[in-house]
Design a protein around this motif. Structure first.
Motif, PDB file in Angstrom:
ATOM      1  N   MET A 108       0.852  -1.186   0.000  1.00 39.04           N
ATOM      2  CA  MET A 108       0.000   0.000   0.000  1.00 39.04           C
ATOM      3  C   MET A 108       0.888   1.236   0.000  1.00 39.04           C
ATOM      4  O   MET A 108       1.828   1.340   0.787  1.00 39.04           O
ATOM      5  CB  MET A 108      -0.900   0.011   1.232  1.00 39.04           C
ATOM      6  N   THR A 109       0.572   2.180  -0.871  1.00 40.12           N
ATOM      7  CA  THR A 109       1.307   3.433  -0.949  1.00 40.12           C
ATOM      8  C   THR A 109       0.717   4.450   0.028  1.00 40.12           C
ATOM      9  O   THR A 109      -0.484   4.439   0.296  1.00 40.12           O
ATOM     10  CB  THR A 109       1.242   4.005  -2.380  1.00 40.12           C
ATOM     11  N   GLY A 110       1.568   5.316   0.539  1.00 42.40           N
ATOM     12  CA  GLY A 110       1.118   6.436   1.355  1.00 42.40           C
ATOM     13  C   GLY A 110       1.799   7.704   0.880  1.00 42.40           C
ATOM     14  O   GLY A 110       3.029   7.723   0.735  1.00 42.40           O
ATOM     15  N   ILE A 111       1.041   8.739   0.605  1.00 36.07           N
ATOM     16  CA  ILE A 111       1.600  10.007   0.119  1.00 36.07           C
ATOM     17  C   ILE A 111       1.024  11.149   0.949  1.00 36.07           C
ATOM     18  O   ILE A 111      -0.193  11.216   1.165  1.00 36.07           O
ATOM     19  CB  ILE A 111       1.270  10.244  -1.367  1.00 36.07           C
TER      20      ILE A 111
ATOM     21  N   VAL B 176       2.089   9.397  11.552  1.00 37.44           N
ATOM     22  CA  VAL B 176       1.157   8.267  11.490  1.00 37.44           C
ATOM     23  C   VAL B 176       1.724   7.173  10.584  1.00 37.44           C
ATOM     24  O   VAL B 176       1.708   5.984  10.938  1.00 37.44           O
ATOM     25  CB  VAL B 176      -0.227   8.719  10.983  1.00 37.44           C
ATOM     26  N   MET B 177       2.223   7.567   9.422  1.00 35.26           N
ATOM     27  CA  MET B 177       2.812   6.588   8.499  1.00 35.26           C
ATOM     28  C   MET B 177       3.941   5.814   9.180  1.00 35.26           C
ATOM     29  O   MET B 177       4.016   4.584   9.110  1.00 35.26           O
ATOM     30  CB  MET B 177       3.358   7.293   7.259  1.00 35.26           C
ATOM     31  N   GLU B 178       4.833   6.554   9.826  1.00 37.69           N
ATOM     32  CA  GLU B 178       5.992   5.915  10.461  1.00 37.69           C
ATOM     33  C   GLU B 178       5.562   4.988  11.581  1.00 37.69           C
ATOM     34  O   GLU B 178       6.082   3.872  11.722  1.00 37.69           O
ATOM     35  CB  GLU B 178       6.936   6.993  10.981  1.00 37.69           C
ATOM     36  N   ARG B 179       4.590   5.413  12.388  1.00 35.59           N
ATOM     37  CA  ARG B 179       4.132   4.584  13.498  1.00 35.59           C
ATOM     38  C   ARG B 179       3.407   3.331  13.025  1.00 35.59           C
ATOM     39  O   ARG B 179       3.365   2.324  13.740  1.00 35.59           O
ATOM     40  CB  ARG B 179       3.210   5.400  14.406  1.00 35.59           C
TER      41      ARG B 179
END
Length: 298
Positions: free
Chosen positions: A124-127, A138-141
């Motif tokens: 899953m991508t997050g941008i 949030v992404m890192e956690r």
């Protein structure tokens, strides 16, 4: 869909949520980072909610799910958005009145494995905008790895962005491989979760994801009504070890033995190596002697 966490519920939209969606969309962060998700009126919010409810049925669009507190209070949403190239992007928003309490991390952590298995993807991508430090955290956690930070396209404009990727856990990938590859015969997922340069160290000797699908189709011909249950699974890093139960009807020539119509069960030990959301190698042996004896027995 209904996902329960310690403090939250992730469920499906209903029309009576429109007013709450409208109110929670008006905060400053939404206007700053995702202005296209601001609904100035209840009517605008209701129109969007109705559309999103339709997507649950037809699948043609973003999969968006409301996040509520245990008392039913709407506080935001999580979503999975498809791209034209077949990849998907995570999205989320928690209303200003409910931020800085860990709700976004809690919701995304619970949502990711469920929605990825539902869609049939392993990454899953997050941008997000680089200045959106809350989203970056949030992404890192949630276990996303940063792939890029710099100028890139963000909602049609060139902005300073961070691009992340999240991989389904090796254990989840292997379990879903058995479920979809054997029981459900979902070969599209096998092509997704198995690497193009996959190496099978068993006697079957597959050398690609296409080879793996070919072997699965042969097994499906040999054993109809086949179900495969993972009895035990152990993972360390990218290595996954399994004990698997096969259960089916002998319906095609196997080991030179013509169709017998016999119901047969047997266990196998199979090990996998998973890298960046793809099965790259496997080691496994069926108990050929046991299978042969069962098929030849009176």
């Amino acid at each position: 869909m209904k996902i329960e966490t310690k403090r939250l519920t992730i469920t499906e939209f209903t029309m009576d949520m429109a007013e709450a969606v409208h109110k929670e969309s008006l905060d400053e962060d939404n206007r700053r980072f995702v202005p296209d998700e601001v609904f100035e009126t209840v009517e605008e919010a209701a129109e969007t909610v109705e559309f999103l409810m339709g997507v649950y049925e037809n699948g043609n669009g973003p999969l968006v799910y409301p996040v509520t507190l245990k008392d039913g209070t709407y506080i935001g949403y999580v979503q999975a958005v498809p791209f034209d190239d077949g990849t998907w992007e995570i999205g989320y928003h928690i209303g200003k009145n409910y931020t800085k309490q860990g709700y976004a991390t809690e919701a995304v952590n619970a949502f990711l494995p469920v929605i990825m298995k539902q869609i049939g993807i392993t990454e899953m991508t997050g941008i997000c905008l680089a200045e959106n430090l809350s989203s970056v955290k949030v992404m890192e956690r949630c276990g996303f790895a940063k792939l890029y930070e710099g100028i890139g396209n963000y909602q049609g404009e060139q902005r300073e962005i961070c691009r992340f990727v999240y991989y389904l856990s090796p254990k989840d990938i292997v379990v879903k491989f058995f479920e979809d590859g054997y029981t459900n015969q979902n070969y599209d997922f096998v092509m997704t979760c198995v690497a193009e340069n996959y190496i099978d160290h068993s006697p079957a000797s597959a050398r690609s994801n296409a080879d793996a699908v070919g072997i699965l189709k042969i097994v499906a011909h040999q054993f109809s009504n086949l179900t495969v249950k993972v009895l035990n699974v152990f993972a360390e890093g990218g290595m996954v070890a399994t004990r698997v139960l096969y259960d089916g009807i002998h319906s095609g020539t196997c080991m030179g033995i013509p169709t017998t119509g016999k119901h047969i069960t047997f266990e196998a030990l199979e090990n996998f190596k998973v890298e960046k959301g793809k099965i790259t190698e496997s080691w496994g042996y069926w108990p050929d002697k046991e299978i042969e004896q069962k098929l030849k027995s009176e």
